[in-house]
Scaffold this active site. Structure first.
Site, PDB file in Angstrom:
ATOM      1  N   THR A 119     -51.044 -43.482  74.865  1.00 52.72           N
ATOM      2  CA  THR A 119     -51.367 -42.718  73.662  1.00 52.72           C
ATOM      3  C   THR A 119     -50.069 -42.202  73.057  1.00 52.72           C
ATOM      4  O   THR A 119     -49.010 -42.272  73.668  1.00 52.72           O
ATOM      5  CB  THR A 119     -52.276 -41.514  73.974  1.00 52.72           C
ATOM      6  OG1 THR A 119     -51.538 -40.552  74.749  1.00 52.72           O
ATOM      7  CG2 THR A 119     -53.499 -41.937  74.753  1.00 52.72           C
TER       8      THR A 119
ATOM      9  N   ALA B  21     -49.411 -39.958  78.334  1.00 53.97           N
ATOM     10  CA  ALA B  21     -49.577 -38.852  77.381  1.00 53.97           C
ATOM     11  C   ALA B  21     -48.197 -38.284  77.086  1.00 53.97           C
ATOM     12  O   ALA B  21     -47.426 -38.013  78.005  1.00 53.97           O
ATOM     13  CB  ALA B  21     -50.495 -37.782  77.942  1.00 53.97           C
TER      14      ALA B  21
ATOM     15  N   VAL C 227     -46.473 -39.238  82.160  1.00 50.04           N
ATOM     16  CA  VAL C 227     -45.891 -38.426  81.091  1.00 50.04           C
ATOM     17  C   VAL C 227     -44.853 -39.240  80.314  1.00 50.04           C
ATOM     18  O   VAL C 227     -43.905 -39.773  80.893  1.00 50.04           O
ATOM     19  CB  VAL C 227     -45.227 -37.152  81.652  1.00 50.04           C
ATOM     20  CG1 VAL C 227     -44.625 -36.323  80.513  1.00 50.04           C
ATOM     21  CG2 VAL C 227     -46.242 -36.330  82.432  1.00 50.04           C
ATOM     22  N   LYS C 228     -45.051 -39.325  79.011  1.00 47.89           N
ATOM     23  CA  LYS C 228     -44.098 -40.023  78.154  1.00 47.89           C
ATOM     24  C   LYS C 228     -42.987 -39.055  77.728  1.00 47.89           C
ATOM     25  O   LYS C 228     -43.266 -37.957  77.243  1.00 47.89           O
ATOM     26  CB  LYS C 228     -44.795 -40.580  76.907  1.00 47.89           C
ATOM     27  CG  LYS C 228     -45.721 -41.747  77.185  1.00 47.89           C
ATOM     28  CD  LYS C 228     -46.480 -42.173  75.946  1.00 47.89           C
ATOM     29  CE  LYS C 228     -45.603 -42.920  74.965  1.00 47.89           C
ATOM     30  NZ  LYS C 228     -46.397 -43.473  73.827  1.00 47.89           N
ATOM     31  N   LEU C 229     -41.756 -39.515  77.886  1.00 48.74           N
ATOM     32  CA  LEU C 229     -40.593 -38.736  77.472  1.00 48.74           C
ATOM     33  C   LEU C 229     -39.722 -39.590  76.569  1.00 48.74           C
ATOM     34  O   LEU C 229     -39.623 -40.805  76.767  1.00 48.74           O
ATOM     35  CB  LEU C 229     -39.781 -38.299  78.700  1.00 48.74           C
ATOM     36  CG  LEU C 229     -40.472 -37.376  79.710  1.00 48.74           C
ATOM     37  CD1 LEU C 229     -39.599 -37.227  80.955  1.00 48.74           C
ATOM     38  CD2 LEU C 229     -40.755 -36.016  79.089  1.00 48.74           C
TER      39      LEU C 229
END
Length: 229
Positions: free
Chosen positions: A27, A70, A96-98
């Protein structure tokens, strides 16, 4: 190759998950905002009230057994780390997207040591991917479509990252992203990408082929003729 859906539309995720080919979901703030707006407006059978980012991600995590990315929206490492810790607690399969920035790398180093799964996004060069691999991210997301839009060879980036990761046996999985055409998915698979994240409509286009339709019609017509005898 694993197939992730690049969307936050739970109806589309459920529809395609029934095919048995959905390995995960990615997402981004744009997709989540779109779904939140649709919920508030009561579109597509939604209940007419907006959902929080957390609620949307948790709903997707319940539908899909595989990883669900996310995105953290902070820009400073300390805030990213705090946000990553919170997001990672929403479900067991959250990633977790960074962003692949200096601050993002600082956050990556910290949260990786805590066992938080990460997806380093907005990668546009092999050098960026090299740094991400050294820090042992779970996924690296090279964006090929925007490179094509700017006149560069997006698929060459995938090939370069695959070569680098094989040379040094990095454990980070290559998650090809930002496809412009369904044919590019097969090209990424040939190049050796571990994952392709694609729009739901691309799955439909990948499955559809006029020769398959024509062949099936011929078989059914022949069967119908035999049945009449």
């Amino acid at each position: 190759m694993k197939i992730f859906l690049d969307t936050a539309n739970i109806a589309e995720i459920r529809r395609l998950n029934e095919l048995g080919i959905v390995d995960g979901v990615t997402t981004n703030p744009s997709w989540v905002s779109k779904e939140n707006r649709a919920s508030r407006e009561g579109k597509e059978g939604r209940e007419g009230k907006g959902k929080t980012f957390k609620e949307i991600v948790q709903e997707i995590c319940k539908e899909v057994k595989g990883p669900v990315s996310a995105e953290a929206t902070a820009t400073e490492a300390s805030a990213m780390i705090k946000e990553a810790r919170e997001i990672s607690g929403w479900a067991k399969n959250v990633v977790v997207k960074l962003p692949t920035t200096a601050e993002g790398l600082k956050a990556l180093k910290a949260v990786s040591e805590e066992g938080i799964k990460t997806n380093m996004t907005l990668v546009f060069s092999a050098n960026q991917a090299l740094l991400v691999g050294k820090l042992n991210a779970t996924y690296v997301s090279p964006f090929i479509g925007r490179l094509y839009d700017a006149g560069y060879d997006g698929m060459q980036l995938i090939k370069d990252v695959v070569a680098i990761y094989r040379n040094y046996k990095f454990r980070t999985q290559i998650l090809a992203a930002s496809f412009r055409e369904p044919r590019e998915v097969a090209e990424a698979a040939i190049a050796g990408a571990d994952v392709a994240t694609i729009k739901p409509e691309f799955v439909d286009q990948m499955l559809k082929n006029p020769f398959t339709d024509a062949g099936l019609k011929a078989f059914l017509d022949s069967w119908a003729t035999m049945a009449k005898k």
